[in-house]
Design a protein around this motif. Structure first.
Motif, PDB file in Angstrom:
ATOM      1  N   MET A 159       0.818  -1.204   0.000  1.00  0.00           N
ATOM      2  CA  MET A 159       0.000   0.000   0.000  1.00  0.00           C
ATOM      3  C   MET A 159       0.855   1.259   0.000  1.00  0.00           C
ATOM      4  N   GLY A 160       2.042   1.175   0.579  1.00  0.00           N
ATOM      5  CA  GLY A 160       2.946   2.323   0.548  1.00  0.00           C
ATOM      6  C   GLY A 160       3.444   2.633  -0.844  1.00  0.00           C
ATOM      7  N   ALA A 161       3.439   1.613  -1.721  1.00  0.00           N
ATOM      8  CA  ALA A 161       3.917   1.800  -3.092  1.00  0.00           C
ATOM      9  C   ALA A 161       2.814   2.212  -4.055  1.00  0.00           C
ATOM     10  N   VAL A 162       1.577   2.262  -3.574  1.00  0.00           N
ATOM     11  CA  VAL A 162       0.450   2.597  -4.448  1.00  0.00           C
ATOM     12  C   VAL A 162       0.538   4.032  -4.946  1.00  0.00           C
ATOM     13  N   GLY A 163       1.060   4.906  -4.115  1.00  0.00           N
ATOM     14  CA  GLY A 163       1.113   6.317  -4.487  1.00  0.00           C
ATOM     15  C   GLY A 163      -0.046   7.091  -3.886  1.00  0.00           C
ATOM     16  N   ARG A 164      -0.339   8.240  -4.433  1.00  0.00           N
ATOM     17  CA  ARG A 164      -1.374   9.097  -3.874  1.00  0.00           C
ATOM     18  C   ARG A 164      -2.754   8.613  -4.300  1.00  0.00           C
ATOM     19  N   PHE A 165      -3.674   8.638  -3.354  1.00  0.00           N
ATOM     20  CA  PHE A 165      -5.069   8.321  -3.662  1.00  0.00           C
ATOM     21  C   PHE A 165      -5.943   8.949  -2.592  1.00  0.00           C
ATOM     22  N   VAL A 166      -7.200   9.174  -2.931  1.00  0.00           N
ATOM     23  CA  VAL A 166      -8.153   9.772  -1.989  1.00  0.00           C
ATOM     24  C   VAL A 166      -8.315   8.837  -0.791  1.00  0.00           C
ATOM     25  N   GLY A 167      -8.162   9.384   0.405  1.00  0.00           N
ATOM     26  CA  GLY A 167      -8.304   8.568   1.600  1.00  0.00           C
ATOM     27  C   GLY A 167      -7.017   7.908   2.057  1.00  0.00           C
ATOM     28  N   ALA A 168      -5.883   8.241   1.440  1.00  0.00           N
ATOM     29  CA  ALA A 168      -4.604   7.624   1.816  1.00  0.00           C
ATOM     30  C   ALA A 168      -4.277   7.820   3.301  1.00  0.00           C
ATOM     31  N   PRO A 169      -4.518   8.999   3.901  1.00  0.00           N
ATOM     32  CA  PRO A 169      -4.248   9.135   5.343  1.00  0.00           C
ATOM     33  C   PRO A 169      -5.085   8.181   6.190  1.00  0.00           C
ATOM     34  N   ARG A 170      -6.347   7.969   5.811  1.00  0.00           N
ATOM     35  CA  ARG A 170      -7.187   7.022   6.552  1.00  0.00           C
ATOM     36  C   ARG A 170      -6.650   5.596   6.416  1.00  0.00           C
ATOM     37  N   MET A 171      -6.190   5.249   5.216  1.00  0.00           N
ATOM     38  CA  MET A 171      -5.643   3.915   5.021  1.00  0.00           C
ATOM     39  C   MET A 171      -4.366   3.717   5.829  1.00  0.00           C
ATOM     40  N   ARG A 172      -3.512   4.728   5.872  1.00  0.00           N
ATOM     41  CA  ARG A 172      -2.283   4.622   6.675  1.00  0.00           C
ATOM     42  C   ARG A 172      -2.623   4.443   8.153  1.00  0.00           C
ATOM     43  N   ALA A 173      -3.629   5.173   8.627  1.00  0.00           N
ATOM     44  CA  ALA A 173      -4.044   5.037  10.023  1.00  0.00           C
ATOM     45  C   ALA A 173      -4.590   3.639  10.290  1.00  0.00           C
ATOM     46  N   ALA A 174      -5.341   3.097   9.339  1.00  0.00           N
ATOM     47  CA  ALA A 174      -5.893   1.747   9.499  1.00  0.00           C
ATOM     48  C   ALA A 174      -4.788   0.702   9.511  1.00  0.00           C
ATOM     49  N   LEU A 175      -3.802   0.861   8.650  1.00  0.00           N
ATOM     50  CA  LEU A 175      -2.683  -0.083   8.607  1.00  0.00           C
ATOM     51  C   LEU A 175      -1.877  -0.036   9.897  1.00  0.00           C
ATOM     52  N   THR A 176      -1.846   1.128  10.539  1.00  0.00           N
ATOM     53  CA  THR A 176      -1.148   1.258  11.829  1.00  0.00           C
ATOM     54  C   THR A 176      -1.955   0.594  12.943  1.00  0.00           C
ATOM     55  N   ALA A 177      -3.279   0.735  12.897  1.00  0.00           N
ATOM     56  CA  ALA A 177      -4.138   0.199  13.958  1.00  0.00           C
ATOM     57  C   ALA A 177      -4.413  -1.284  13.800  1.00  0.00           C
ATOM     58  N   ALA A 178      -4.204  -1.828  12.608  1.00  0.00           N
ATOM     59  CA  ALA A 178      -4.538  -3.229  12.339  1.00  0.00           C
ATOM     60  C   ALA A 178      -3.601  -4.178  13.076  1.00  0.00           C
ATOM     61  N   ARG A 179      -4.112  -5.383  13.352  1.00  0.00           N
ATOM     62  CA  ARG A 179      -3.333  -6.425  14.025  1.00  0.00           C
ATOM     63  C   ARG A 179      -3.591  -7.755  13.325  1.00  0.00           C
ATOM     64  N   GLU A 180      -2.620  -8.626  13.368  1.00  0.00           N
ATOM     65  CA  GLU A 180      -2.759  -9.954  12.777  1.00  0.00           C
ATOM     66  C   GLU A 180      -3.462 -10.904  13.746  1.00  0.00           C
ATOM     67  N   ASP A 181      -3.955 -12.023  13.194  1.00  0.00           N
ATOM     68  CA  ASP A 181      -4.524 -13.124  13.975  1.00  0.00           C
ATOM     69  C   ASP A 181      -5.879 -12.786  14.595  1.00  0.00           C
ATOM     70  N   VAL A 182      -6.576 -11.774  14.083  1.00  0.00           N
ATOM     71  CA  VAL A 182      -7.893 -11.412  14.607  1.00  0.00           C
ATOM     72  C   VAL A 182      -8.935 -12.346  13.992  1.00  0.00           C
ATOM     73  N   ASP A 183      -9.872 -12.816  14.804  1.00  0.00           N
ATOM     74  CA  ASP A 183     -10.854 -13.805  14.350  1.00  0.00           C
ATOM     75  C   ASP A 183     -12.066 -13.221  13.641  1.00  0.00           C
ATOM     76  N   SER A 184     -12.441 -11.979  13.971  1.00  0.00           N
ATOM     77  CA  SER A 184     -13.665 -11.443  13.384  1.00  0.00           C
ATOM     78  C   SER A 184     -13.674  -9.919  13.476  1.00  0.00           C
ATOM     79  N   PRO A 185     -14.485  -9.261  12.618  1.00  0.00           N
ATOM     80  CA  PRO A 185     -14.610  -7.804  12.683  1.00  0.00           C
ATOM     81  C   PRO A 185     -15.143  -7.317  14.028  1.00  0.00           C
TER      82      PRO A 185
END
Length: 285
Positions: A159-185
């Motif tokens: 995602m860092g290599a995608v470049g500029r896109f609408v909502g990129a700051p929100r996506m970066r924040a989500a990638l920071t908050a995300a965690r592996e091994d989660v079972d459900s939303p």
């Protein structure tokens, strides 16, 4: 056959504008084990559209729903979102929203052509908030519908290599908050609610040794011996899973852990206050 003949035939029905199919028994197709009626309807409309417009790539919220990502129910199902390349004509049909973009690299998913994962995420960032995007990322690198699609470090790099896109700051924040091994939303939303309340972030599936094996609560604070378990309806309706849950709770309590159980009906403000008290008490001892 004329449109009138098609409309009057009892053996056929319109699936999508310009495409008709049988109303009785149809073909047998492979589908994900978790697919529901809404998924089948979306999948059928996507296949029907691509019969007449094979260049229409399913993308955005529609692709996310097909892939089993937790897009809110009010999005990604009514209108079919597609992407076409600039050299092709727009899809001008009822029930279809078209985006013309060069950001389109395709793959096959159960016979439907969908956009690649990173482009779908970039499109979702236009419409979803940080918490919703975090749930999507948790699903991609988690175990909700099966093994992880990829790992979090790889997804961040892509995602860092995608470049500029609408909502990129929100996506970066989500990638920071995300965690592996989660079972459900729902576990994602629970974790984010705890953090949003100003409480320490719990660990996802902490490992708790018990003799020659280990147990893993959904969330927990190992240093304070506090475990948090989210119980969906599937826990209650699956006898084997319910028995495993009960056994895990008993083991944790025997080890001196506090086990807090959360369901869809739990009052979140009350739960957060209980958790705050337990954290303060455990930290003071």
């Amino acid at each position: 056959m004329s449109h009138r003949t098609l409309d009057e035939q009892k053996r056929v029905s319109r699936i999508h504008h310009g495409v008709y199919g049988p109303t009785g028994d149809g073909e047998t197709l492979w589908a994900p084990g978790w697919a529901d009626e809404a998924w089948i309807d979306l999948y059928t409309r996507a296949r029907a559209l691509q019969l007449i417009r094979p260049d229409a790539v399913i993308s955005g919220t529609s692709a996310a729903r097909l892939l089993g990502w937790p897009v809110p129910r009010d999005r990604g199902n009514e209108v079919l979102t597609v992407t076409t390349e600039p050299a092709t004509a727009r899809v001008e049909r009822p029930g279809v929203r078209t985006r013309v973009s060069e950001r389109c690299t395709t793959r096959q998913y159960y016979g439907v052509t969908v956009n690649s994962r990173h482009w779908i995420l970039a499109e979702l960032a236009r419409d979803l908030g940080v918490a919703e995007l975090t749930a999507v990322v948790d699903t991609i690198v988690g175990t909700w519908h099966g093994p992880p699609e990829t790992d979090l470090d790889t997804l961040r790099t892509v995602m860092g290599a995608v470049g500029r896109f609408v909502g990129a700051p929100r996506m970066r924040a989500a990638l920071t908050a995300a965690r592996e091994d989660v079972d459900s939303p729902r576990e994602t939303r629970l974790r984010l609610s705890i953090v949003a309340a100003g409480l320490p972030e719990p660990e996802v599936h902490p490992t708790i040794p018990v003799g020659g094996y280990a147990v893993h609560p959904d969330l927990g604070y190992p240093d304070l011996r506090i475990a948090i378990e989210y119980e969906g309806d599937e826990h209650r309706t699956d006898p084997q899973r319910w028995a495993q849950d009960i056994e895990r709770y008993e083991i944790l309590q025997q080890l001196g852990w506090i086990v807090l159980r959360v369901t869809a009906r739990t009052s979140m403000p009350r739960f957060l206050e209980r958790l705050r008290v337990h954290l303060a008490t455990a930290s003071a001892t």
